[in-house]
Scaffold this motif. Sequence first.
Motif, PDB file in Angstrom:
ATOM      1  N   ARG A  16       0.962  -0.651   0.347  1.00  0.00           N
ATOM      2  CA  ARG A  16      -0.116  -0.109   0.232  1.00  0.00           C
ATOM      3  C   ARG A  16       1.143   1.007   0.360  1.00  0.00           C
ATOM      4  NH1 ARG A  16      -4.124   0.509   3.081  1.00  0.00           N
ATOM      5  NH2 ARG A  16      -3.594   2.835   3.991  1.00  0.00           N
TER       6      ARG A  16
ATOM      7  N   PRO B  62      -8.790  11.204   0.287  1.00  0.00           N
ATOM      8  CA  PRO B  62      -8.119   9.926  -0.062  1.00  0.00           C
ATOM      9  C   PRO B  62      -7.551  10.699  -0.716  1.00  0.00           C
ATOM     10  CG  PRO B  62     -10.460   9.393   0.732  1.00  0.00           C
ATOM     11  CD  PRO B  62     -10.531  10.845   1.081  1.00  0.00           C
TER      12      PRO B  62
ATOM     13  N   THR C  44      -5.791   6.116  -1.547  1.00  0.00           N
ATOM     14  CA  THR C  44      -5.279   5.633  -0.543  1.00  0.00           C
ATOM     15  C   THR C  44      -5.959   6.060   0.396  1.00  0.00           C
ATOM     16  OG1 THR C  44      -2.821   5.182  -1.136  1.00  0.00           O
ATOM     17  CG2 THR C  44      -3.390   5.299   0.825  1.00  0.00           C
ATOM     18  N   VAL C  45      -6.830   5.667   1.900  1.00  0.00           N
ATOM     19  CA  VAL C  45      -7.239   6.361   2.579  1.00  0.00           C
ATOM     20  C   VAL C  45      -6.408   6.252   3.265  1.00  0.00           C
ATOM     21  CG1 VAL C  45      -8.925   6.181   4.570  1.00  0.00           C
ATOM     22  CG2 VAL C  45      -9.532   5.216   2.013  1.00  0.00           C
TER      23      VAL C  45
ATOM     24  N   THR D  83      -4.822   6.782   7.074  1.00  0.00           N
ATOM     25  CA  THR D  83      -5.274   7.032   8.418  1.00  0.00           C
ATOM     26  C   THR D  83      -4.926   7.455   9.546  1.00  0.00           C
ATOM     27  OG1 THR D  83      -2.892   5.773   9.212  1.00  0.00           O
ATOM     28  CG2 THR D  83      -4.120   3.863   8.348  1.00  0.00           C
TER      29      THR D  83
ATOM     30  N   THR E 239     -15.315   6.591   0.186  1.00  0.00           N
ATOM     31  CA  THR E 239     -14.466   5.193   1.462  1.00  0.00           C
ATOM     32  C   THR E 239     -14.725   3.531   1.202  1.00  0.00           C
ATOM     33  OG1 THR E 239     -13.833   6.857   1.908  1.00  0.00           O
ATOM     34  CG2 THR E 239     -13.134   4.495   3.245  1.00  0.00           C
ATOM     35  N   HIS E 240     -14.564   2.712   1.301  1.00  0.00           N
ATOM     36  CA  HIS E 240     -14.838   1.004   0.782  1.00  0.00           C
ATOM     37  C   HIS E 240     -14.828   0.870   2.087  1.00  0.00           C
ATOM     38  CE1 HIS E 240     -15.905   2.055  -3.656  1.00  0.00           C
ATOM     39  NE2 HIS E 240     -14.844   2.245  -3.289  1.00  0.00           N
TER      40      HIS E 240
ATOM     41  N   SER F 169     -11.941   0.303   4.991  1.00  0.00           N
ATOM     42  CA  SER F 169     -11.015   1.305   5.176  1.00  0.00           C
ATOM     43  C   SER F 169     -12.474   2.097   5.611  1.00  0.00           C
ATOM     44  CB  SER F 169     -11.153   1.849   3.935  1.00  0.00           C
ATOM     45  OG  SER F 169      -9.850   1.319   3.355  1.00  0.00           O
TER      46      SER F 169
ATOM     47  N   ASP G  68     -17.992  -0.906  -6.330  1.00  0.00           N
ATOM     48  CA  ASP G  68     -16.594  -2.116  -5.345  1.00  0.00           C
ATOM     49  C   ASP G  68     -16.874  -2.970  -6.155  1.00  0.00           C
ATOM     50  OD1 ASP G  68     -15.886  -3.181  -3.387  1.00  0.00           O
ATOM     51  OD2 ASP G  68     -17.376  -4.156  -2.212  1.00  0.00           O
TER      52      ASP G  68
ATOM     53  N   ARG H 280      -3.332  -2.517  -7.792  1.00  0.00           N
ATOM     54  CA  ARG H 280      -3.848  -2.402  -5.977  1.00  0.00           C
ATOM     55  C   ARG H 280      -5.418  -2.198  -6.043  1.00  0.00           C
ATOM     56  NH1 ARG H 280       1.361  -0.022  -3.295  1.00  0.00           N
ATOM     57  NH2 ARG H 280       2.594  -1.342  -4.414  1.00  0.00           N
TER      58      ARG H 280
ATOM     59  N   ASP I 117      -8.539   2.091  -1.849  1.00  0.00           N
ATOM     60  CA  ASP I 117      -9.401   1.946  -0.699  1.00  0.00           C
ATOM     61  C   ASP I 117     -10.789   2.998  -1.095  1.00  0.00           C
ATOM     62  OD1 ASP I 117      -7.437   0.347   0.585  1.00  0.00           O
ATOM     63  OD2 ASP I 117      -6.835   2.694   1.506  1.00  0.00           O
ATOM     64  N   ALA I 118     -10.719   3.703  -2.051  1.00  0.00           N
ATOM     65  CA  ALA I 118     -11.474   5.362  -2.207  1.00  0.00           C
ATOM     66  C   ALA I 118     -11.695   5.341  -3.637  1.00  0.00           C
ATOM     67  CB  ALA I 118     -12.163   5.974  -1.210  1.00  0.00           C
TER      68      ALA I 118
END
Length: 387
Positions: free
Chosen positions: A144, A168, A174-175, A177, A205-206, A209, A295, A315, A318-319
Amino acid sequence: MSVLPLQALPLEILRQRSSTKWRSYDDDVIPMFVAETDFALAPAITSALMRAVEIGDTGYTPPRPGIDTDFAAYAERRWGWRPDPTRIRWTGDVMMGVVEVLRAVTSPGDRVIVTPPVYPPFYDTVEEAGAVVERVPLVDDGQRWSLDLAGIERALAAGARSVLLCNPHNPTGTVHTRESLTSLARLAHRYGATVVSDEIHAPLTHAPSVFTPFLDAGAEAAAVGFAVTSASKTYNLAGLKCAVIVTGADETAAVVQALPWEVEWRAGLFGVIANRAAFAAESDAWLDSLLVALDDNRRLLADLLAEHLPRARYRVPDAGFLAWVDVSAYGWGDNPAPHIRREAKVALHHGPLFGTEGVGHVRINVGCAPDVLREAIQRIGELASRS
């Protein structure tokens, strides 16, 4: 009760649209470059706009349009965060808000950190504000992407005055953290810098995450941060100009209050009407259905690439509805998108525009019907087989 995926509009309808996505190329090209989606508007948005047209509500945006309280309620409902409506202002779009905040918190020649690969207008926006881009690329550990906090600290210690955050992140999806955002806020606070956070992809955001609003990442984040966001990406409203600028402390709120009055006047009345309808609770079911569709598509893309472009690297994001794909193994040059458009008739976003980290990459918009996505990747796969 399970939520059904939202269905994209048929191509014969979509090709009647007059927006950038559908007017940049001939009809034999599948457009998957710009961040427009292929779904009908949420019914509440359609109703609100139709009512405005019916009664000729096409004048100036009022001095208190109500989007402040609507966004605050939306943020609490979707993310468990309740910003103070008195610290929410509005403007024409996210990049307008970003450039005005950067003008206010930096001086000409100051350095602003960006984290490539990143949304191409970030570079232009920093320059428009009179500042200088300081590149601190994301860290890629093979699993990631994440913020290079050590690199950001070095840049801040050397005098950088602000961080322009994508949260994101576009294009990687990428979301960030909560822990990384809290650490970033502490660094900015320690060095007397600010963080301007573009959070336009947050509603997309999925699970599993979890989106953390930067201003909700601790007291230091609230003290140093400015968030700029809009319903425009999620609800496909880019042509209706409206965004919000959110702050979490008296000092940062004063900065926004001191911006020229015309910053708020740039918000269009239809943009405000549409954003308010998007942020209303009655649009939540539509958003939930959209998230299911996106999704499905982000996972479908992984399967399609494995079948048709097995040497591509991707990849699941995340969103969002934007996919960052490395196709450098196919030898299509530093910027593969023009070759793919000419030879496969699929228009993708140019990877190098996101920074040197985008060499050999393309960005693919998966906010479409699954069959459109299948056709696009099959076309590119056939190109690979001919190469």
